[in-house]
Write an enzyme that holds these catalytic residues in place. Structure first.
Site, PDB file in Angstrom:
ATOM      1  N   ARG A 233       0.843  -1.186   0.000  1.00 52.90           N
ATOM      2  CA  ARG A 233       0.000   0.000   0.000  1.00 52.90           C
ATOM      3  C   ARG A 233       0.882   1.240   0.000  1.00 52.90           C
ATOM      4  NH1 ARG A 233      -3.519  -2.302  -1.815  1.00 52.90           N
ATOM      5  NH2 ARG A 233      -5.630  -2.671  -1.048  1.00 52.90           N
ATOM      6  N   GLU A 262      -3.832   7.513  -4.824  1.00 48.31           N
ATOM      7  CA  GLU A 262      -4.146   6.986  -6.171  1.00 48.31           C
ATOM      8  C   GLU A 262      -5.440   7.592  -6.713  1.00 48.31           C
ATOM      9  OE1 GLU A 262      -4.150   2.715  -5.859  1.00 48.31           O
ATOM     10  OE2 GLU A 262      -2.116   2.686  -5.057  1.00 48.31           O
ATOM     11  N   HIS A 280      -0.987   0.393 -10.234  1.00 46.72           N
ATOM     12  CA  HIS A 280      -1.727  -0.544  -9.353  1.00 46.72           C
ATOM     13  C   HIS A 280      -2.328  -1.706 -10.163  1.00 46.72           C
ATOM     14  CE1 HIS A 280      -3.978  -0.865  -5.263  1.00 46.72           C
ATOM     15  NE2 HIS A 280      -3.767  -2.076  -5.781  1.00 46.72           N
TER      16      HIS A 280
HETATM   17  P1  NAP Z   1      -1.480 -11.161   4.826  1.00 39.57           P
HETATM   18  O1  NAP Z   1      -1.429 -12.602   4.454  1.00 39.57           O
HETATM   19  O2  NAP Z   1      -2.359 -10.718   5.923  1.00 39.57           O
HETATM   20  O3  NAP Z   1       0.025 -10.698   5.121  1.00 39.57           O
HETATM   21  C1  NAP Z   1       0.332  -9.475   5.689  1.00 39.57           C
HETATM   22  C2  NAP Z   1       1.668  -9.609   6.391  1.00 39.57           C
HETATM   23  O4  NAP Z   1       2.052  -8.326   6.908  1.00 39.57           O
HETATM   24  C3  NAP Z   1       1.642 -10.568   7.566  1.00 39.57           C
HETATM   25  O5  NAP Z   1       2.751 -11.404   7.479  1.00 39.57           O
HETATM   26  C4  NAP Z   1       1.723  -9.679   8.800  1.00 39.57           C
HETATM   27  O6  NAP Z   1       2.452 -10.356   9.814  1.00 39.57           O
HETATM   28  C5  NAP Z   1       2.478  -8.474   8.256  1.00 39.57           C
HETATM   29  N1  NAP Z   1       2.113  -7.240   8.959  1.00 39.57           N
HETATM   30  C6  NAP Z   1       0.882  -6.748   9.142  1.00 39.57           C
HETATM   31  N2  NAP Z   1       0.932  -5.612   9.849  1.00 39.57           N
HETATM   32  C7  NAP Z   1       2.237  -5.369  10.096  1.00 39.57           C
HETATM   33  C8  NAP Z   1       2.931  -4.334  10.783  1.00 39.57           C
HETATM   34  N3  NAP Z   1       2.286  -3.337  11.388  1.00 39.57           N
HETATM   35  N4  NAP Z   1       4.278  -4.402  10.845  1.00 39.57           N
HETATM   36  C9  NAP Z   1       4.945  -5.437  10.263  1.00 39.57           C
HETATM   37  N5  NAP Z   1       4.335  -6.447   9.602  1.00 39.57           N
HETATM   38  C10 NAP Z   1       2.989  -6.408   9.524  1.00 39.57           C
HETATM   39  O7  NAP Z   1      -1.901 -10.277   3.567  1.00 39.57           O
HETATM   40  P2  NAP Z   1      -1.652 -10.569   2.023  1.00 39.57           P
HETATM   41  O8  NAP Z   1      -2.795 -11.329   1.474  1.00 39.57           O
HETATM   42  O9  NAP Z   1      -0.287 -11.120   1.845  1.00 39.57           O
HETATM   43  O10 NAP Z   1      -1.748  -9.075   1.450  1.00 39.57           O
HETATM   44  C11 NAP Z   1      -0.858  -8.095   1.899  1.00 39.57           C
HETATM   45  C12 NAP Z   1      -1.222  -6.725   1.374  1.00 39.57           C
HETATM   46  O11 NAP Z   1      -0.846  -6.621   0.002  1.00 39.57           O
HETATM   47  C13 NAP Z   1      -2.705  -6.383   1.368  1.00 39.57           C
HETATM   48  O12 NAP Z   1      -3.155  -5.963   2.628  1.00 39.57           O
HETATM   49  C14 NAP Z   1      -2.778  -5.275   0.337  1.00 39.57           C
HETATM   50  O13 NAP Z   1      -2.611  -4.021   0.953  1.00 39.57           O
HETATM   51  C15 NAP Z   1      -1.594  -5.562  -0.576  1.00 39.57           C
HETATM   52  N6  NAP Z   1      -2.041  -5.997  -1.915  1.00 39.57           N
HETATM   53  C16 NAP Z   1      -1.700  -5.246  -2.991  1.00 39.57           C
HETATM   54  C17 NAP Z   1      -2.081  -5.663  -4.262  1.00 39.57           C
HETATM   55  C18 NAP Z   1      -1.731  -4.885  -5.477  1.00 39.57           C
HETATM   56  O14 NAP Z   1      -2.437  -4.984  -6.468  1.00 39.57           O
HETATM   57  N7  NAP Z   1      -0.662  -4.120  -5.467  1.00 39.57           N
HETATM   58  C19 NAP Z   1      -2.851  -6.819  -4.416  1.00 39.57           C
HETATM   59  C20 NAP Z   1      -3.162  -7.562  -3.300  1.00 39.57           C
HETATM   60  C21 NAP Z   1      -2.763  -7.138  -2.048  1.00 39.57           C
HETATM   61  P3  NAP Z   1       2.198 -10.032  11.369  1.00 39.57           P
HETATM   62  O15 NAP Z   1       0.722 -10.081  11.578  1.00 39.57           O
HETATM   63  O16 NAP Z   1       2.965 -11.070  12.091  1.00 39.57           O
HETATM   64  O17 NAP Z   1       2.752  -8.670  11.586  1.00 39.57           O
HETATM   65  C1  8YV Z   2      -7.018  -4.517  -6.132  1.00 40.51           C
HETATM   66  C2  8YV Z   2      -5.446  -4.792  -4.136  1.00 40.51           C
HETATM   67  O1  8YV Z   2      -6.534  -3.843  -7.247  1.00 40.51           O
HETATM   68  O2  8YV Z   2      -6.380  -6.771  -3.285  1.00 40.51           O
HETATM   69  C3  8YV Z   2      -5.847  -5.701  -3.033  1.00 40.51           C
HETATM   70  O3  8YV Z   2      -5.597  -5.326  -1.873  1.00 40.51           O
HETATM   71  O4  8YV Z   2      -4.800  -3.829  -3.933  1.00 40.51           O
HETATM   72  C4  8YV Z   2      -5.799  -5.122  -5.531  1.00 40.51           C
HETATM   73  O5  8YV Z   2      -5.914  -6.480  -5.754  1.00 40.51           O
HETATM   74  C5  8YV Z   2      -7.873  -3.569  -5.418  1.00 40.51           C
HETATM   75  O6  8YV Z   2      -8.160  -3.899  -4.117  1.00 40.51           O
HETATM   76  C6  8YV Z   2      -9.151  -3.422  -6.230  1.00 40.51           C
HETATM   77  O7  8YV Z   2      -9.930  -2.442  -5.751  1.00 40.51           O
END
Ligand code: NAP
Ligand code: 8YV
Length: 314
Positions: A233, A262, A280
């Site tokens: 993020r 964004e 994104h």
């Molecule tokens: P997840 O499985 O919940 O993993 C998040 C990780 O972050 C966990 O290992 C957690 O470990 C760690 N974490 C959370 N808060 C923290 C903090 N304050 N300090 C340090 N570590 C922390 O989530 P995910 O499914 O992998 O997704 C992660 C993130 O990717 C989403 O929340 C979203 O914002 C982003 N994302 C972006 C896209 C894109 O299109 N660019 C797409 C999908 C997701 P601990 O709980 O042990 O801290």
């Molecule tokens: C999406 C994302 O683009 O899953 C997330 O957290 O950042 C992306 O997969 C977004 O959430 C769609 O609105």
């Protein structure tokens, strides 16, 4: 009577159609007067479907007294005020797992593009400079042998780590909690992780707990060979500090998929040649977005038919 579901912004046609087939769907984004729609029908709404474009906060929730569930399209649900939903006993769901591979693939692509300057090399060709001036420059950096620090070794972070291993990257990570199922070095502090690696991959969620945790001190610890990739993020990174660090050589380069405001991206960032900037697109393939949309629908159906959500957030 079909449950009344309020969709806040336009979602994929497959989601809209599936919701229309099962629910009494209110389309807020099409309303001539959204405030009037909320005033007149808000009292009937039991479900919300959102893609995160609009906040789900006290101001909205106050108008939906019978709301039971918020189904969020996307795994990161930082647009939902979960304190407010919890206080009202409203369930929140997101779309985990189905996008892990897509986002991890994009993260690796962004890393390769950034280290090997592939965007700039392509621009060189398209501008006719290969023919006119000769080959694109040899890149000062190579991927193999870099030390990768993953901030957020969760579902997506782990998929990134698995993909990075065959590229010859040494892997370490920082979470609040150490995992007992991975061989990677754990750093209980983000600053220590940054000092130990040269490549920081950000995959943590947004929200207050992670706001600007990648700041000037973390960037300085990464050092002049440092590379920041952000697929998590935009709010996690202090953008002004990042721009300064790129401009004055505190770090070498950055690859970003996400931004603080964004779709607005600061012009200073756009002007930096060593920044690779994607709009994104981490999960943005037809197949993955369709699977995410299906999960939104499945959560709503499961809640209203069986009283339990498929993927509620903790
Ligand atoms: P997840 O499985 O919940 O993993 C998040 C990780 O972050 C966990 O290992 C957690 O470990 C760690 N974490 C959370 N808060 C923290 C903090 N304050 N300090 C340090 N570590 C922390 O989530 P995910 O499914 O992998 O997704 C992660 C993130 O990717 C989403 O929340 C979203 O914002 C982003 N994302 C972006 C896209 C894109 O299109 N660019 C797409 C999908 C997701 P601990 O709980 O042990 O801290
Ligand atoms: C999406 C994302 O683009 O899953 C997330 O957290 O950042 C992306 O997969 C977004 O959430 C769609 O609105």
């Amino acid at each position: 009577m079909a449950p009344v579901v309020l969709m806040l912004a336009r979602m994929l046609p497959s989601v809209v159609e599936a919701c229309e087939a099962r629910f009494d769907l209110l389309r807020l984004w099409e309303a001539d007067d959204p405030a009037a729609l909320l005033r007149e029908r808000g009292g009937d709404v039991v479900g919300v479907a959102t893609n995160g474009q609009l906040p789900v906060d006290d101001a909205l929730l106050d108008q939906l007294p019978k709301l039971q569930i918020v189904a969020h399209f996307g795994v990161g649900y930082d647009s939902v005020d979960t304190e407010a939903t919890r206080a009202r006993g409203v369930v929140v769901t997101n779309t985990p797992d189905v996008l892990d591979a897509e986002v991890a693939d994009t993260a690796l692509a962004l890393l390769l593009m950034t280290v090997r300057e592939l965007g700039a090399a392509e621009r060189w060709l398209r501008a006719g400079r290969w023919a006119a001036e000769g080959p694109y420059r040899l890149t000062p950096r190579t991927v193999s042998g870099r030390r990768l620090g993953i901030l957020g070794l969760g579902r997506i972070g782990l998929e990134i780590a698995k993909r990075a291993e065959p590229f010859g990257l040494a892997i370490a990570y920082h979470n609040r909690n150490q995992r007992d199922d991975v061989p990677y070095a754990y750093h209980p502090s983000l600053l220590d992780l940054a000092a130990a690696v040269d490549t920081l991959m950000i995959v943590v969620p947004g929200g207050a707990a992670t706001h600007h945790i990648v700041d000037a001190a973390v960037l300085a610890a990464l050092g002049p060979d440092g590379i920041v990739i952000n697929i998590g993020r935009g709010s996690v990174v202090d953008t002004d500090a990042l721009i300064t660090a790129l401009q004055d050589g505190t770090i070498a380069a950055a690859g970003l998929d996400v931004y603080e405001d964004e779709p607005r991206v600061p012009q200073e960032l756009v002007d930096i040649e060593t920044a690779v900037l994607l709009p994104h697109v981490g999960s943005a393939s037809v197949a993955t977005r369709r699977a995410m949309g299906q999960l939104v629908v499945d959560n709503l159906i499961s809640w209203f038919e069986r009283g339990r959500a498929v993927t509620p957030v903790p």
